[in-house]
Write a protein that holds these residues in place. Structure first.
Motif: not given
Length: 196
Positions: A70-76, A48-55, A88-90, A141-149
């Motif tokens: 990291n855990a992030a909530l998408h905004l905007g 949904k409007q969250w993302h979680f990552d492990a690296s 956008w996300y924090t 604070f961050g931003r995703d730049f979607r190139i395609n699907n």
């Protein structure tokens, strides 16, 4: 230990992939660079409007690696045509880092004699002089730049604090700057993601 550092992210995020049951959840693999993440790769789960990552990451020097989450909530308001997530996300994250300080061992000069050539003298090799362990907590604070699907670029910047630090000295001891620490440090990362 280094093998465990690369397997651990898959253990933590893998169950989320197995429970994927609707179109609102996507799983991505990614590679990137950042501080304190170093050169890193891992798994990101978008839900949904969250993302979680492990690296896990490395600088490709001996005994240096990092484990990150990291855990992030998408905004905007604007949504990409390629994703239901807002761009956008924090985020709030944690990194465990093992790092080294290298120095030259100049006390040993090695003479190499090869048949049919002159004698060569080599200076001492680089050796680990200190091994440190740190835990960082960072907010970004961050931003995703979607190139395609399938492809996404992600950029985030923020600040972090060192929550824990321990250093073991093999050669010498603390330098003159030891104990001088900034309470807040810059933090950020760039990653390239591929949707599974």
């Amino acid at each position: 230990m280094k093998i465990l550092a690369f397997i651990l992210p898959f253990i933590f995020v893998g169950p989320a992939y197995c429970q994927q049951n609707d179109g609102a959840t996507n799983v991505n693999v990614f590679v990137g660079a950042g501080y304190p993440e170093m050169f890193h790769g891992g798994i990101r789960v978008d839900h949904k409007q969250w993302h979680f990552d492990a690296s896990s990451g490395t600088t490709f020097r001996e005994k240096e690696f990092t484990l990150n989450g990291n855990a992030a909530l998408h905004l905007g308001k604007k949504r990409s045509e390629f994703s239901a997530q807002k761009p956008w996300y924090t985020s709030l994250g944690m990194s465990y880092v093992q790092w080294t300080e290298l120095g030259s061992n100049d006390s040993t000069n090695v003479s190499i004699v090869t048949p049919g050539s002159s004698t060569e003298t080599q200076q001492g090799t680089q050796e680990i002089q200190a091994l440190g362990k740190r835990t960082y907590i960072n907010g970004r604070f961050g931003r995703d730049f979607r190139i395609n699907n399938r492809f996404n670029l992600s950029l985030s910047l923020g600040l972090g604090v060192i929550a824990y630090e321990k250093v073991h000295y093999y050669v010498g001891g603390p330098g003159i700057w030891e104990g001088l620490r900034l309470p807040i440090i810059p933090s950020g990362q760039f990653s390239f993601q591929f949707k599974l």
